[in-house]
Design a protein around this motif. Structure first.
Motif, PDB file in Angstrom:
ATOM      1  N   GLU A 205      50.220  -9.513  35.392  1.00 30.19           N
ATOM      2  CA  GLU A 205      51.089 -10.674  35.630  1.00 30.19           C
ATOM      3  C   GLU A 205      51.688 -10.621  37.033  1.00 30.19           C
ATOM      4  O   GLU A 205      51.747 -11.613  37.739  1.00 30.19           O
ATOM      5  N   LYS A 206      52.151  -9.439  37.405  1.00 28.41           N
ATOM      6  CA  LYS A 206      52.886  -9.311  38.669  1.00 28.41           C
ATOM      7  C   LYS A 206      51.961  -9.171  39.873  1.00 28.41           C
ATOM      8  O   LYS A 206      52.303  -9.564  40.977  1.00 28.41           O
ATOM      9  N   LEU A 207      50.820  -8.541  39.660  1.00 33.10           N
ATOM     10  CA  LEU A 207      49.989  -8.173  40.826  1.00 33.10           C
ATOM     11  C   LEU A 207      48.604  -8.809  40.832  1.00 33.10           C
ATOM     12  O   LEU A 207      47.889  -8.694  41.816  1.00 33.10           O
TER      13      LEU A 207
ATOM     14  N   GLU B   7      61.514  -3.201  37.800  1.00 33.47           N
ATOM     15  CA  GLU B   7      61.470  -4.274  38.808  1.00 33.47           C
ATOM     16  C   GLU B   7      61.188  -3.734  40.208  1.00 33.47           C
ATOM     17  O   GLU B   7      60.380  -4.294  40.952  1.00 33.47           O
TER      18      GLU B   7
ATOM     19  N   MET C   8      57.591  -2.811  40.798  1.00 37.57           N
ATOM     20  CA  MET C   8      56.740  -3.996  40.917  1.00 37.57           C
ATOM     21  C   MET C   8      56.929  -4.679  42.267  1.00 37.57           C
ATOM     22  O   MET C   8      55.969  -5.116  42.893  1.00 37.57           O
ATOM     23  N   GLU C   9      58.175  -4.754  42.668  1.00 38.57           N
ATOM     24  CA  GLU C   9      58.469  -5.421  43.933  1.00 38.57           C
ATOM     25  C   GLU C   9      57.828  -4.652  45.096  1.00 38.57           C
ATOM     26  O   GLU C   9      57.236  -5.251  45.998  1.00 38.57           O
TER      27      GLU C   9
ATOM     28  N   GLN D 247      54.180  -5.327  45.079  1.00 37.75           N
ATOM     29  CA  GLN D 247      53.902  -6.680  45.582  1.00 37.75           C
ATOM     30  C   GLN D 247      54.001  -6.717  47.109  1.00 37.75           C
ATOM     31  O   GLN D 247      53.191  -7.356  47.780  1.00 37.75           O
TER      32      GLN D 247
ATOM     33  N   THR E  99      51.542  -6.460  31.988  1.00 36.65           N
ATOM     34  CA  THR E  99      52.652  -6.630  32.929  1.00 36.65           C
ATOM     35  C   THR E  99      52.182  -6.473  34.374  1.00 36.65           C
ATOM     36  O   THR E  99      52.507  -7.309  35.227  1.00 36.65           O
TER      37      THR E  99
END
Ligand code: GDP
Length: 296
Positions: A238-240, A199, A202-203, A206, A235
């Motif tokens: 999805e996030k970026l 997490e 990813m954060e 972002q 993954t």
């Protein structure tokens, strides 16, 4: 050689059709069953395989045989075209901002080849008369900054660092500003990787994305990791909302799973292929050439 086993099996399965003057539906069925097995053994995503086989069969059965080809050659041609389609049809080029610098965010798991690829990309762009700047945003891994500096030196591209005591988001922003001031038309940001997706990683990515609005978000994945690479790509996408993939270590003996599945699963293009550890060994990814190489 990369995809050696897959290549051999596909050639074997399709070779049987080559000489035949007439093909029955059964001939095609048998060959396609072998093709299916070969793809699954090469670690290609099973949904991708299923669709691929159906698409080929549909076209093979319904198609008018071209005069210049035997029916067997026709099936091989269809397989070649569908393999090409699977990997993205045609070369997908890097996009540049109309308002420079073009910011390229590199992301991926640790060991995928991010830092190496950042250097390779800088070199490739330099050869196109661009003026790239590398920015070191991996403040966690010991020696990561040093590694980027070494890579920068190897390709004679400047590296912007602020040490490991600053926030990566601030470093990224300052790096882009630095690039603007110094006439760099490309800013390549190297980011931290982790052994597994987490997490925090990813954060942070972002936040960097939000802060510097990259034109390209390139995910670097290790083709040797097969389906894991595909899961990683899903993954990150999805996030970026990544803009493209760089497949590294295609010089090794990867089975093919990553190269043949990533595009179909993520709908994002493979833009480059890493073909070795040397800085010159990054190539634009050509789906048609790759397909031809696989089919021999
Ligand atoms: P990072 O942790 O993602 O930044 O990965 P590195 O850039 O440090 O690369 C990890 C290892 O993979 C290094 O030993 C690189 O030399 C190697 N590597 C990177 N790309 C390639 C490639 O395309 N082919 C081969 N054979 N090795 C590569």
């Amino acid at each position: 050689m990369v995809f050696e086993s897959l290549s051999e099996k596909l050639q074997n399965a399709l070779g049987k059709l080559k000489g035949k003057g007439k093909l029955t539906e059964k001939d095609v069925d048998i060959a396609m069953r072998e093709v299916k097995l070969a793809l699954l053994e090469a670690d290609v995503n099973f949904k991708v395989v299923k669709k691929f086989i159906n698409d080929v069969k549909e076209r093979a059965v319904g198609s008018e045989v071209m005069e210049s080809l035997t029916p067997g050659q026709q099936v091989i041609k269809i397989v070649n075209e569908e393999l090409t389609k699977l990997m993205g049809e045609s070369e997908s080029k890097l996009e540049f901002s109309s308002n420079p610098p073009t910011v390229i965010l590199m992301c991926g798991l640790q060991g995928a080849g991010k830092t190496t690829t950042a250097g390779k990309l800088a070199l490739l762009l330099k050869k196109q008369n661009k003026r790239p700047l590398l920015v070191a945003c991996d403040v966690y891994r010991p020696a990561a900054i040093k590694q980027l500096e070494v890579v920068g030196e190897r390709v004679s591209v400047p590296v912007f660092t602020m040490g490991d005591k600053n926030d990566p988001v601030d470093i990224a922003k300052a790096g882009v500003e630095h690039g603007k001031k110094n006439g760099n038309d490309i800013v390549i940001i190297d980011t931290a990787g982790r052994l597994h997706i987490d997490e925090n990683l990813m954060e942070e990515l972002q936040n960097i994305k939000e802060a510097v609005n990259p034109r390209e978000i390139l995910l670097v994945v290790d083709s040797m990791t097969g389906q894991d690479a595909v899961t990683v790509a899903e993954t990150f996408n999805e996030k970026l909302d990544i803009t493209g993939v760089v497949l590294t270590k295609l010089d090794g003996d990867a089975r093919g799973g990553a190269a043949l599945s990533i595009r179909a699963v993520t709908e994002k293009p493979i833009k480059f292929a890493g073909m070795g550890e040397k800085m010159e060994q990054l190539e634009p990814f050509h789906p048609d050439r790759m397909a031809s190489r696989i089919l021999g």
